[in-house]
Each structure stands twice: as structure tokens, then as C-alpha cells.
Scaffold this active site. Structure first.
Site, mmCIF file in Angstrom:
data_model
loop_
_atom_site.group_PDB
_atom_site.id
_atom_site.type_symbol
_atom_site.label_atom_id
_atom_site.label_comp_id
_atom_site.label_asym_id
_atom_site.label_seq_id
_atom_site.Cartn_x
_atom_site.Cartn_y
_atom_site.Cartn_z
ATOM 1 N N HIS A 164 13.207 -14.106 2.904
ATOM 2 C CA HIS A 164 12.886 -12.726 3.273
ATOM 3 C C HIS A 164 12.939 -12.612 4.790
ATOM 4 O O HIS A 164 12.183 -13.271 5.496
ATOM 5 C CB HIS A 164 11.502 -12.350 2.740
ATOM 6 C CG HIS A 164 11.131 -10.920 2.992
ATOM 7 N ND1 HIS A 164 11.486 -9.896 2.131
ATOM 8 C CD2 HIS A 164 10.460 -10.343 4.001
ATOM 9 C CE1 HIS A 164 11.033 -8.755 2.616
ATOM 10 N NE2 HIS A 164 10.402 -8.992 3.763
ATOM 11 N N ASP A 214 12.690 -10.237 8.090
ATOM 12 C CA ASP A 214 12.179 -8.973 8.623
ATOM 13 C C ASP A 214 12.906 -8.606 9.903
ATOM 14 O O ASP A 214 12.786 -9.295 10.915
ATOM 15 C CB ASP A 214 10.673 -9.103 8.903
ATOM 16 C CG ASP A 214 9.863 -9.133 7.621
ATOM 17 O OD1 ASP A 214 10.134 -8.296 6.740
ATOM 18 O OD2 ASP A 214 8.980 -9.997 7.501
ATOM 19 N N HIS A 256 14.949 -7.165 5.051
ATOM 20 C CA HIS A 256 14.036 -6.015 5.087
ATOM 21 C C HIS A 256 14.218 -5.324 6.439
ATOM 22 O O HIS A 256 13.787 -5.838 7.459
ATOM 23 C CB HIS A 256 12.604 -6.544 4.879
ATOM 24 C CG HIS A 256 11.527 -5.532 5.076
ATOM 25 N ND1 HIS A 256 10.198 -5.897 5.139
ATOM 26 C CD2 HIS A 256 11.554 -4.184 5.226
ATOM 27 C CE1 HIS A 256 9.459 -4.805 5.324
ATOM 28 N NE2 HIS A 256 10.249 -3.762 5.389
ATOM 29 N N GLY A 291 5.718 -4.338 10.816
ATOM 30 C CA GLY A 291 5.866 -4.509 12.250
ATOM 31 C C GLY A 291 5.307 -5.796 12.822
ATOM 32 O O GLY A 291 5.758 -6.230 13.876
ATOM 33 N N PHE A 292 4.338 -6.393 12.128
ATOM 34 C CA PHE A 292 3.763 -7.628 12.656
ATOM 35 C C PHE A 292 3.431 -8.569 11.505
ATOM 36 O O PHE A 292 3.003 -8.115 10.445
ATOM 37 C CB PHE A 292 2.465 -7.358 13.431
ATOM 38 C CG PHE A 292 2.673 -6.502 14.639
ATOM 39 C CD1 PHE A 292 3.005 -7.071 15.860
ATOM 40 C CD2 PHE A 292 2.560 -5.133 14.554
ATOM 41 C CE1 PHE A 292 3.218 -6.273 16.974
ATOM 42 C CE2 PHE A 292 2.772 -4.324 15.665
ATOM 43 C CZ PHE A 292 3.096 -4.895 16.875
ATOM 44 N N GLY A 293 3.591 -9.877 11.716
ATOM 45 C CA GLY A 293 3.162 -10.857 10.735
ATOM 46 C C GLY A 293 1.669 -11.115 10.888
ATOM 47 O O GLY A 293 1.045 -10.704 11.870
ATOM 48 N N GLY A 294 1.097 -11.785 9.883
ATOM 49 C CA GLY A 294 -0.266 -12.271 10.005
ATOM 50 C C GLY A 294 -1.367 -11.242 9.810
ATOM 51 O O GLY A 294 -2.520 -11.502 10.125
ATOM 52 N N ASP A 336 4.711 -7.183 0.331
ATOM 53 C CA ASP A 336 4.984 -7.871 1.592
ATOM 54 C C ASP A 336 3.815 -7.641 2.537
ATOM 55 O O ASP A 336 3.527 -6.493 2.879
ATOM 56 C CB ASP A 336 6.285 -7.268 2.170
ATOM 57 C CG ASP A 336 6.757 -7.944 3.444
ATOM 58 O OD1 ASP A 336 6.130 -8.926 3.880
ATOM 59 O OD2 ASP A 336 7.775 -7.473 3.990
ATOM 60 N N GLY A 337 3.143 -8.725 2.929
ATOM 61 C CA GLY A 337 2.075 -8.622 3.910
ATOM 62 C C GLY A 337 0.745 -9.120 3.378
ATOM 63 O O GLY A 337 0.211 -8.549 2.430
ATOM 64 N N GLY A 338 0.251 -10.196 3.953
ATOM 65 C CA GLY A 338 -1.059 -10.715 3.549
ATOM 66 C C GLY A 338 -1.090 -11.285 2.145
ATOM 67 O O GLY A 338 -2.146 -11.395 1.534
HETATM 68 ZN ZN ZN Z 1 9.287 -7.858 5.084
#
Ligand code: ZN
Length: 212
Positions: free
Chosen positions: A24, A26, A57, A137-140, A170-172
């Protein structure tokens, strides 16, 4: 791959090749989202050694401009944000068609503050929808709990229509919430930090699959 170690990218690629199902990627442009991630050189480098399909993505404005190039760079799946297309006066359905004409599976994404009903007119055209469980927009970032209800609402509409559209989050996402997400109707789990920051990525991926 946003959570990968970019100085040792091969090691992160190996983790996905060995234990996961898809890459994946980003893509952020500094305009649709405030952040900038990486572009074609990195995607093409990963494509050379990827043994699993690449899911791109796009968190960018005017996604239609870049579909062909990402397909040529090796993407098998391409998704873009409905809110980006709609705010630009583009028809998300036409962009989904464009992605398919380029030989890729087509996905439509929404951020957590966009009503899930925004996806409904496109569920018969999209191969998958990506329901963001953090803001793009941001990881983590920390997982947003309202995601479960949003997934259930989209799943109900997919079943009502009788389409084959898959649901991705997607995310967390990690071992702690994967089972509940699967029960809500999620098919594809995007995990970044949970895998790449783990002592043992294989264990985390197995747990997300429900094997542990
Ligand atoms: Zn993504």
C-alpha cells in the site's frame, strides 16, 4: 510503505513479500494533504522487487492526471479521494472508469469527516472503497472509533446492491482492532506503523489475519 525504513527499503519490501498480500503506497502532494510523501522513483523501485500487487492510494488533487503514469509504474490497484474529485467538479465515476481502462482495480476513498453516503452512487463501479480510519496525510495516527459504524453502513449498502465491492480501511489498524473491523465488514487492512515499527512484523501480520 509510508512507515517503512527508507534507508533500508529492501528490508521493508521483504516483509511485505513474505507475509502480507499487497503493497500500500500513500502518495501525498502537499496540496490535497499538507504533507508530501514520495513519488514515481520510489514506486518504480518497489515495483522492481515487489512480488505482491501494488495498491496506490492517491491523496492528491486532480488524480485523473496521474492514473496512467501510476499504472505504468506498476500499480495493480489505484484509489483516489472522492472529496478531491468532487471539489474539482470531476465525476468520480469517470475516474474509476479511467483507472479500469488502465488495467487496474479502481478504488474510491473518503476521509473520516465525509459522509459515507458520498460513496453510495459509485459502489457498483468501484472494485473497492477505502474508508479512512484516520485523516489522510500522516502516518502513525490513532484509529477513529466511529469507523466501525461507517464500515457497517457501507457494507449494508453493498449487500443491498448485491455488488462485489470490497471495503478497505487505512490508519491506526493493527492486531487490536482487526478482528472487530473484519466483523464490521472490512476485507482489506492497511497497516503501517503497527507492522513496520513492531519487533516482529510477521507476528503482527498473522494477528491481523486472525491466525494468532
Ligand atoms: Zn493509504
Amino acid at each position: 510503505m509510508l512507515a517503512a525504513d527508507f534507508l533500508h527499503l529492501q528490508e521493508s519490501v521483504d516483509i511485505v513479500n513474505r507475509w502480507a498480500d499487497i503493497f500500500h503506497l500513500d502518495i501525498m502532494d502537499g496540496t490535497f494533504v499538507p504533507n508530501i510523501s514520495f513519488g514515481f522513483p520510489v514506486v518504480e523501485a518497489i515495483a522492481k522487487v515487489a512480488e505482491k500487487p501494488m495498491d496506490v492510494h492517491l491523496m492528491i488533487v486532480h488524480p485523473e492526471k496521474y492514473i496512467e503514469r501510476f499504472a505504468k509504474a506498476g500499480a495493480s490497484m489505484i484509489s483516489f479521494h472522492a472529496e478531491a474529485a468532487l471539489s474539482e467538479g470531476s465525476d468520480p465515476g469517470e475516474i474509476l472508469d479511467l483507472i479500469r481502462r488502465n488495467g487496474c482495480k479502481a478504488g474510491l476513498v473518503i476521509n473520516p469527516d465525509i459522509p459515507v453516503e458520498t460513496l453510495f452512487p459509485y459502489l457498483e463501479k468501484a472494485d473497492y472503497v477505502l474508508i479512512m480510519s484516520v485523516f489522510a496525510g500522516f502516518g502513525g495516527q490513532k484509529f477513529i472509533e466511529a469507523t466501525y459504524e461507517r464500515v457497517r453502513a457501507v457494507k449494508a449498502e453493498i449487500q443491498r446492491l448485491g455488488t462485489q465491492c470490497l471495503i478497505e480501511v487505512d490508519g491506526g489498524v493493527g492486531a487490536a482492532n482487526a478482528d472487530a473491523l473484519a466483523q464490521a465488514g472490512v476485507d482489506l487492512f492497511v497497516a503501517g506503523s503497527a507492522v513496520f515499527k513492531a519487533e516482529n512484523p510477521e507476528t503482527v501480520i498473522r494477528a491481523i489475519r486472525g491466525e494468532a
